[in-house]
Design a protein around this motif. Structure first.
Motif, PDB file in Angstrom:
ATOM      1  N   ALA A   1       0.838  -1.206   0.000  1.00 42.61           N
ATOM      2  CA  ALA A   1       0.000   0.000   0.000  1.00 42.61           C
ATOM      3  C   ALA A   1       0.871   1.253   0.000  1.00 42.61           C
ATOM      4  CB  ALA A   1      -0.938  -0.004   1.209  1.00 42.61           C
ATOM      5  N   LYS A   2       1.946   1.246   0.788  1.00 38.42           N
ATOM      6  CA  LYS A   2       2.858   2.398   0.806  1.00 38.42           C
ATOM      7  C   LYS A   2       3.522   2.565  -0.553  1.00 38.42           C
ATOM      8  CE  LYS A   2       5.436   1.164   4.221  1.00 38.42           C
ATOM      9  NZ  LYS A   2       6.493   1.126   5.247  1.00 38.42           N
ATOM     10  N   TRP A   3       3.931   1.447  -1.155  1.00 38.89           N
ATOM     11  CA  TRP A   3       4.599   1.501  -2.460  1.00 38.89           C
ATOM     12  C   TRP A   3       3.665   2.094  -3.519  1.00 38.89           C
ATOM     13  CZ3 TRP A   3       9.402   1.504  -3.826  1.00 38.89           C
ATOM     14  CH2 TRP A   3       9.736   1.374  -5.164  1.00 38.89           C
ATOM     15  N   ALA A   4       2.424   1.656  -3.530  1.00 36.87           N
ATOM     16  CA  ALA A   4       1.448   2.182  -4.498  1.00 36.87           C
ATOM     17  C   ALA A   4       1.228   3.678  -4.279  1.00 36.87           C
ATOM     18  CB  ALA A   4       0.123   1.420  -4.387  1.00 36.87           C
ATOM     19  N   ALA A   5       1.111   4.106  -3.029  1.00 37.38           N
ATOM     20  CA  ALA A   5       0.923   5.532  -2.723  1.00 37.38           C
ATOM     21  C   ALA A   5       2.151   6.337  -3.156  1.00 37.38           C
ATOM     22  CB  ALA A   5       0.657   5.723  -1.235  1.00 37.38           C
ATOM     23  N   LEU A   6       3.324   5.787  -2.905  1.00 39.62           N
ATOM     24  CA  LEU A   6       4.561   6.471  -3.291  1.00 39.62           C
ATOM     25  C   LEU A   6       4.671   6.588  -4.807  1.00 39.62           C
ATOM     26  CD1 LEU A   6       7.209   7.742  -2.394  1.00 39.62           C
ATOM     27  CD2 LEU A   6       8.205   5.437  -2.312  1.00 39.62           C
ATOM     28  N   GLN A   7       4.284   5.557  -5.524  1.00 38.63           N
ATOM     29  CA  GLN A   7       4.345   5.605  -6.989  1.00 38.63           C
ATOM     30  C   GLN A   7       3.335   6.605  -7.545  1.00 38.63           C
ATOM     31  OE1 GLN A   7       6.796   4.306  -8.882  1.00 38.63           O
ATOM     32  NE2 GLN A   7       7.619   3.785  -6.880  1.00 38.63           N
ATOM     33  N   SER A   8       2.178   6.722  -6.929  1.00 36.48           N
ATOM     34  CA  SER A   8       1.196   7.733  -7.362  1.00 36.48           C
ATOM     35  C   SER A   8       1.752   9.131  -7.139  1.00 36.48           C
ATOM     36  CB  SER A   8      -0.123   7.578  -6.596  1.00 36.48           C
ATOM     37  OG  SER A   8      -0.750   6.393  -6.962  1.00 36.48           O
ATOM     38  N   TRP A   9       2.386   9.337  -5.985  1.00 34.49           N
ATOM     39  CA  TRP A   9       3.012  10.636  -5.706  1.00 34.49           C
ATOM     40  C   TRP A   9       4.101  10.915  -6.734  1.00 34.49           C
ATOM     41  CZ3 TRP A   9       7.984  12.094  -4.840  1.00 34.49           C
ATOM     42  CH2 TRP A   9       8.171  13.420  -4.444  1.00 34.49           C
ATOM     43  N   ARG A  10       4.932   9.903  -7.008  1.00 42.45           N
ATOM     44  CA  ARG A  10       6.012  10.031  -7.984  1.00 42.45           C
ATOM     45  C   ARG A  10       5.483  10.382  -9.369  1.00 42.45           C
ATOM     46  NH1 ARG A  10       7.084   6.735 -11.820  1.00 42.45           N
ATOM     47  NH2 ARG A  10       9.042   6.926 -12.921  1.00 42.45           N
ATOM     48  N   ASP A  11       4.425   9.713  -9.794  1.00 41.58           N
ATOM     49  CA  ASP A  11       3.840   9.996 -11.111  1.00 41.58           C
ATOM     50  C   ASP A  11       3.413  11.455 -11.214  1.00 41.58           C
ATOM     51  OD1 ASP A  11       4.235   7.330 -11.764  1.00 41.58           O
ATOM     52  OD2 ASP A  11       2.129   6.766 -11.476  1.00 41.58           O
ATOM     53  N   ALA A  12       2.771  11.967 -10.178  1.00 38.43           N
ATOM     54  CA  ALA A  12       2.341  13.375 -10.172  1.00 38.43           C
ATOM     55  C   ALA A  12       3.545  14.306 -10.197  1.00 38.43           C
ATOM     56  CB  ALA A  12       1.466  13.651  -8.953  1.00 38.43           C
ATOM     57  N   PHE A  13       4.599  13.953  -9.466  1.00 35.01           N
ATOM     58  CA  PHE A  13       5.811  14.770  -9.443  1.00 35.01           C
ATOM     59  C   PHE A  13       6.434  14.838 -10.840  1.00 35.01           C
ATOM     60  CE2 PHE A  13      10.264  15.686  -9.086  1.00 35.01           C
ATOM     61  CZ  PHE A  13      10.351  16.627  -8.073  1.00 35.01           C
ATOM     62  N   VAL A  14       6.553  13.691 -11.496  1.00 38.87           N
ATOM     63  CA  VAL A  14       7.155  13.626 -12.833  1.00 38.87           C
ATOM     64  C   VAL A  14       6.348  14.472 -13.823  1.00 38.87           C
ATOM     65  CG1 VAL A  14       7.674  12.095 -14.784  1.00 38.87           C
ATOM     66  CG2 VAL A  14       8.323  11.431 -12.457  1.00 38.87           C
ATOM     67  N   ILE A  15       5.040  14.406 -13.749  1.00 40.69           N
ATOM     68  CA  ILE A  15       4.196  15.222 -14.640  1.00 40.69           C
ATOM     69  C   ILE A  15       4.435  16.701 -14.377  1.00 40.69           C
ATOM     70  CG2 ILE A  15       1.807  15.897 -15.111  1.00 40.69           C
ATOM     71  CD1 ILE A  15       1.102  12.868 -14.704  1.00 40.69           C
ATOM     72  N   ALA A  16       4.503  17.085 -13.118  1.00 40.65           N
ATOM     73  CA  ALA A  16       4.654  18.501 -12.759  1.00 40.65           C
ATOM     74  C   ALA A  16       6.054  19.043 -13.049  1.00 40.65           C
ATOM     75  CB  ALA A  16       4.327  18.708 -11.282  1.00 40.65           C
ATOM     76  N   HIS A  17       7.088  18.223 -12.863  1.00 47.70           N
ATOM     77  CA  HIS A  17       8.466  18.719 -12.948  1.00 47.70           C
ATOM     78  C   HIS A  17       9.252  18.190 -14.142  1.00 47.70           C
ATOM     79  CE1 HIS A  17       8.166  20.556  -8.953  1.00 47.70           C
ATOM     80  NE2 HIS A  17       7.468  19.485  -8.624  1.00 47.70           N
ATOM     81  N   LYS A  18       8.653  17.279 -14.892  1.00 43.37           N
ATOM     82  CA  LYS A  18       9.303  16.709 -16.079  1.00 43.37           C
ATOM     83  C   LYS A  18      10.630  16.007 -15.774  1.00 43.37           C
ATOM     84  CE  LYS A  18       6.223  18.735 -18.765  1.00 43.37           C
ATOM     85  NZ  LYS A  18       5.017  18.729 -17.989  1.00 43.37           N
ATOM     86  N   ARG A  19      10.724  15.426 -14.574  1.00 43.30           N
ATOM     87  CA  ARG A  19      11.918  14.672 -14.171  1.00 43.30           C
ATOM     88  C   ARG A  19      11.564  13.799 -12.974  1.00 43.30           C
ATOM     89  NH1 ARG A  19      13.955  16.640  -9.451  1.00 43.30           N
ATOM     90  NH2 ARG A  19      13.363  18.746  -8.868  1.00 43.30           N
ATOM     91  N   GLU A  20      12.441  12.853 -12.698  1.00 46.21           N
ATOM     92  CA  GLU A  20      12.274  11.997 -11.522  1.00 46.21           C
ATOM     93  C   GLU A  20      12.590  12.808 -10.261  1.00 46.21           C
ATOM     94  OE1 GLU A  20      11.257   8.827 -11.143  1.00 46.21           O
ATOM     95  OE2 GLU A  20      10.937   8.557 -13.290  1.00 46.21           O
ATOM     96  N   PRO A  21      11.910  12.506  -9.156  1.00 46.40           N
ATOM     97  CA  PRO A  21      12.234  13.199  -7.907  1.00 46.40           C
ATOM     98  C   PRO A  21      13.525  12.657  -7.296  1.00 46.40           C
ATOM     99  CG  PRO A  21      10.528  11.569  -7.513  1.00 46.40           C
ATOM    100  CD  PRO A  21      10.780  11.582  -9.008  1.00 46.40           C
ATOM    101  N   LEU A  22      14.247  13.517  -6.627  1.00 43.44           N
ATOM    102  CA  LEU A  22      15.405  13.107  -5.845  1.00 43.44           C
ATOM    103  C   LEU A  22      14.896  12.915  -4.420  1.00 43.44           C
ATOM    104  CD1 LEU A  22      18.420  12.567  -5.876  1.00 43.44           C
ATOM    105  CD2 LEU A  22      18.794  15.011  -5.465  1.00 43.44           C
ATOM    106  N   CYS A  23      15.003  11.692  -3.911  1.00 39.58           N
ATOM    107  CA  CYS A  23      14.366  11.326  -2.644  1.00 39.58           C
ATOM    108  C   CYS A  23      15.381  10.918  -1.588  1.00 39.58           C
ATOM    109  CB  CYS A  23      13.438  10.127  -2.854  1.00 39.58           C
ATOM    110  SG  CYS A  23      12.186  10.375  -4.101  1.00 39.58           S
ATOM    111  N   TRP A  24      15.056  11.215  -0.342  1.00 35.08           N
ATOM    112  CA  TRP A  24      15.782  10.666   0.807  1.00 35.08           C
ATOM    113  C   TRP A  24      14.872   9.604   1.395  1.00 35.08           C
ATOM    114  CZ3 TRP A  24      15.786   9.181   5.762  1.00 35.08           C
ATOM    115  CH2 TRP A  24      17.022   8.991   6.370  1.00 35.08           C
ATOM    116  N   TYR A  25      15.333   8.365   1.350  1.00 39.79           N
ATOM    117  CA  TYR A  25      14.538   7.223   1.803  1.00 39.79           C
ATOM    118  C   TYR A  25      15.399   6.395   2.749  1.00 39.79           C
ATOM    119  CZ  TYR A  25      11.757   2.962   1.476  1.00 39.79           C
ATOM    120  OH  TYR A  25      11.014   1.851   1.762  1.00 39.79           O
ATOM    121  N   ASP A  26      14.934   6.184   3.954  1.00 39.67           N
ATOM    122  CA  ASP A  26      15.752   5.587   5.010  1.00 39.67           C
ATOM    123  C   ASP A  26      16.485   4.317   4.598  1.00 39.67           C
ATOM    124  OD1 ASP A  26      13.404   4.048   4.983  1.00 39.67           O
ATOM    125  OD2 ASP A  26      12.919   4.423   7.087  1.00 39.67           O
ATOM    126  N   LYS A  27      15.805   3.370   4.025  1.00 41.35           N
ATOM    127  CA  LYS A  27      16.432   2.088   3.715  1.00 41.35           C
ATOM    128  C   LYS A  27      17.530   2.210   2.662  1.00 41.35           C
ATOM    129  CE  LYS A  27      12.488  -0.740   4.933  1.00 41.35           C
ATOM    130  NZ  LYS A  27      11.460  -1.644   4.444  1.00 41.35           N
TER     131      LYS A  27
END
Length: 137
Positions: A48-74
């Motif tokens: 569920a977290k992965w799906a939510a994160l991918q939806s957020w990512r998709d919106a980011f890519v549309i808005a910024h025309k690039r992949e997000p640079l993320c800080w992710y603990d693991k």
């Protein structure tokens, strides 16, 4: 986010070698250059977290025309130096433009999640720099 798969994420919780492999996928970033700090409870449903994160990512890519640079603990904390790096949490948070909270059922009951949110605000961030996403269960 592209090189990480949900199965890798879940398995890394129990596999030191995979945690090391995820860390080796990370790259250094300049302070202030990271788009998002991903805050989540490890006890919430990984899919569920992965799906939510991918939806957020998709919106980011549309808005910024690039992949997000993320800080992710693991992926961003060296598993061989975990204790040394936890003290740098305020720097990691301050170096990110946004805190993305994946607010699942256990998020607010997990002290670490609350600490991340507290530190984010204590470092001077405004509420406008927080995005909360509720993963579907």
């Amino acid at each position: 986010l592209a090189p990480v798969e949900p199965a890798d994420d879940e398995a890394a919780e129990h596999d030191a070698g995979l945690r090391r492999a995820l860390f080796l996928l990370s790259e250094p970033a300049a302070l202030g250059a990271v788009d998002v700090f991903i805050s989540h409870s490890w006890r919430d449903d990984a899919d569920a977290k992965w799906a939510a994160l991918q939806s957020w990512r998709d919106a980011f890519v549309i808005a910024h025309k690039r992949e997000p640079l993320c800080w992710y603990d693991k992926a961003c904390i060296d598993p061989d130096h975990l204790q040394d790096q936890l003290g740098s949490l305020p720097v990691y948070l301050a170096g990110c433009k946004t805190l993305l909270a994946l607010v699942g059922p256990t998020y607010w009951s997990r002290l670490w999640c609350v600490i991340e949110m507290f530190v984010h605000f204590e470092m001077g961030a405004s509420i406008e720099r927080v995005q909360m996403v509720r993963p579907s269960q």
